[in-house]
Scaffold this motif. Sequence first.
Motif, PDB file in Angstrom:
ATOM      1  N   ALA A  53       0.828  -1.204   0.000  1.00  0.00           N
ATOM      2  CA  ALA A  53       0.000   0.000   0.000  1.00  0.00           C
ATOM      3  C   ALA A  53       0.865   1.259   0.000  1.00  0.00           C
ATOM      4  CB  ALA A  53      -0.932  -0.005   1.205  1.00  0.00           C
ATOM      5  N   PHE A  54       1.926   1.263   0.805  1.00  0.00           N
ATOM      6  CA  PHE A  54       2.817   2.426   0.844  1.00  0.00           C
ATOM      7  C   PHE A  54       3.489   2.659  -0.502  1.00  0.00           C
ATOM      8  CE2 PHE A  54       7.129   4.067   1.271  1.00  0.00           C
ATOM      9  CZ  PHE A  54       6.847   5.326   1.756  1.00  0.00           C
ATOM     10  N   VAL A  55       4.005   1.595  -1.114  1.00  0.00           N
ATOM     11  CA  VAL A  55       4.689   1.741  -2.400  1.00  0.00           C
ATOM     12  C   VAL A  55       3.713   2.203  -3.476  1.00  0.00           C
ATOM     13  CG1 VAL A  55       5.897   0.458  -4.209  1.00  0.00           C
ATOM     14  CG2 VAL A  55       6.527   0.122  -1.836  1.00  0.00           C
ATOM     15  N   SER A  56       2.510   1.659  -3.480  1.00  0.00           N
ATOM     16  CA  SER A  56       1.509   2.072  -4.480  1.00  0.00           C
ATOM     17  C   SER A  56       1.136   3.537  -4.319  1.00  0.00           C
ATOM     18  CB  SER A  56       0.255   1.209  -4.352  1.00  0.00           C
ATOM     19  OG  SER A  56       0.555  -0.132  -4.586  1.00  0.00           O
ATOM     20  N   LEU A  57       0.851   3.948  -3.100  1.00  0.00           N
ATOM     21  CA  LEU A  57       0.462   5.345  -2.865  1.00  0.00           C
ATOM     22  C   LEU A  57       1.609   6.310  -3.150  1.00  0.00           C
ATOM     23  CD1 LEU A  57      -1.720   5.016   0.341  1.00  0.00           C
ATOM     24  CD2 LEU A  57      -2.475   5.508  -1.986  1.00  0.00           C
ATOM     25  N   SER A  58       2.823   5.940  -2.782  1.00  0.00           N
ATOM     26  CA  SER A  58       3.944   6.843  -3.032  1.00  0.00           C
ATOM     27  C   SER A  58       4.240   6.947  -4.528  1.00  0.00           C
ATOM     28  CB  SER A  58       5.182   6.396  -2.268  1.00  0.00           C
ATOM     29  OG  SER A  58       5.601   5.115  -2.711  1.00  0.00           O
ATOM     30  N   ASN A  59       4.145   5.837  -5.266  1.00  0.00           N
ATOM     31  CA  ASN A  59       4.335   5.905  -6.719  1.00  0.00           C
ATOM     32  C   ASN A  59       3.241   6.725  -7.374  1.00  0.00           C
ATOM     33  OD1 ASN A  59       6.721   4.484  -6.889  1.00  0.00           O
ATOM     34  ND2 ASN A  59       5.698   2.510  -7.110  1.00  0.00           N
ATOM     35  N   PHE A  60       2.007   6.589  -6.899  1.00  0.00           N
ATOM     36  CA  PHE A  60       0.897   7.381  -7.419  1.00  0.00           C
ATOM     37  C   PHE A  60       1.128   8.870  -7.164  1.00  0.00           C
ATOM     38  CE2 PHE A  60      -3.347   9.251  -6.811  1.00  0.00           C
ATOM     39  CZ  PHE A  60      -3.859   9.033  -8.078  1.00  0.00           C
ATOM     40  N   SER A  61       1.615   9.219  -5.966  1.00  0.00           N
ATOM     41  CA  SER A  61       1.874  10.633  -5.650  1.00  0.00           C
ATOM     42  C   SER A  61       2.993  11.195  -6.507  1.00  0.00           C
ATOM     43  CB  SER A  61       2.256  10.838  -4.206  1.00  0.00           C
ATOM     44  OG  SER A  61       1.683   9.948  -3.364  1.00  0.00           O
ATOM     45  N   ILE A  62       4.058  10.438  -6.692  1.00  0.00           N
ATOM     46  CA  ILE A  62       5.176  10.910  -7.510  1.00  0.00           C
ATOM     47  C   ILE A  62       4.724  11.079  -8.956  1.00  0.00           C
ATOM     48  CG2 ILE A  62       7.418  10.230  -8.457  1.00  0.00           C
ATOM     49  CD1 ILE A  62       8.048   9.031  -5.706  1.00  0.00           C
ATOM     50  N   LEU A  63       3.909  10.151  -9.460  1.00  0.00           N
ATOM     51  CA  LEU A  63       3.392  10.258 -10.821  1.00  0.00           C
ATOM     52  C   LEU A  63       2.503  11.488 -10.968  1.00  0.00           C
ATOM     53  CD1 LEU A  63       3.205   8.898 -13.612  1.00  0.00           C
ATOM     54  CD2 LEU A  63       1.174   7.724 -12.768  1.00  0.00           C
TER      55      LEU A  63
END
Length: 144
Positions: A53-63
Amino acid sequence: SNFDNIGYSMLTLLHMSTGEGWLEMLVHIVDSRGVDLQPRRNAREYMAILVCAFVSLSNFSILNLFIGVLVDHYQTAKAKYNGTELLDQVDRLWLHMQGNTFLNNKIVQRLTADVELVQLDRGCGRWCRDAVESRIFDAVILAL
């Protein structure tokens, strides 16, 4: 990459948020059991959900951040190209309304429907009009 103190923890989370090395950290987190305890394989499998969940949300925010910067740069470049970078919102709205009004084909057709075109029905004028409107003329011009 570990969670021994707050500095290392933040650095590890930043490293994971970039998408590099997050699988290795996932394995270490799932295998960990606690402070001063030896790791055991798959001791805390439920932690994998939190890491994913952390990796998905952080990648989404960076994108989203990257796309936001691109869109902002595009709008700035477009405004400079159109010469509207110094206009305020009201002036831009007025320009947009004018463009919609005068570039709308239906309105232009209504305005030009009242104007009758001059018909060249006599002599040389009719011959020139027929020659220019023919497909042979188009082919000759295209060949040149």
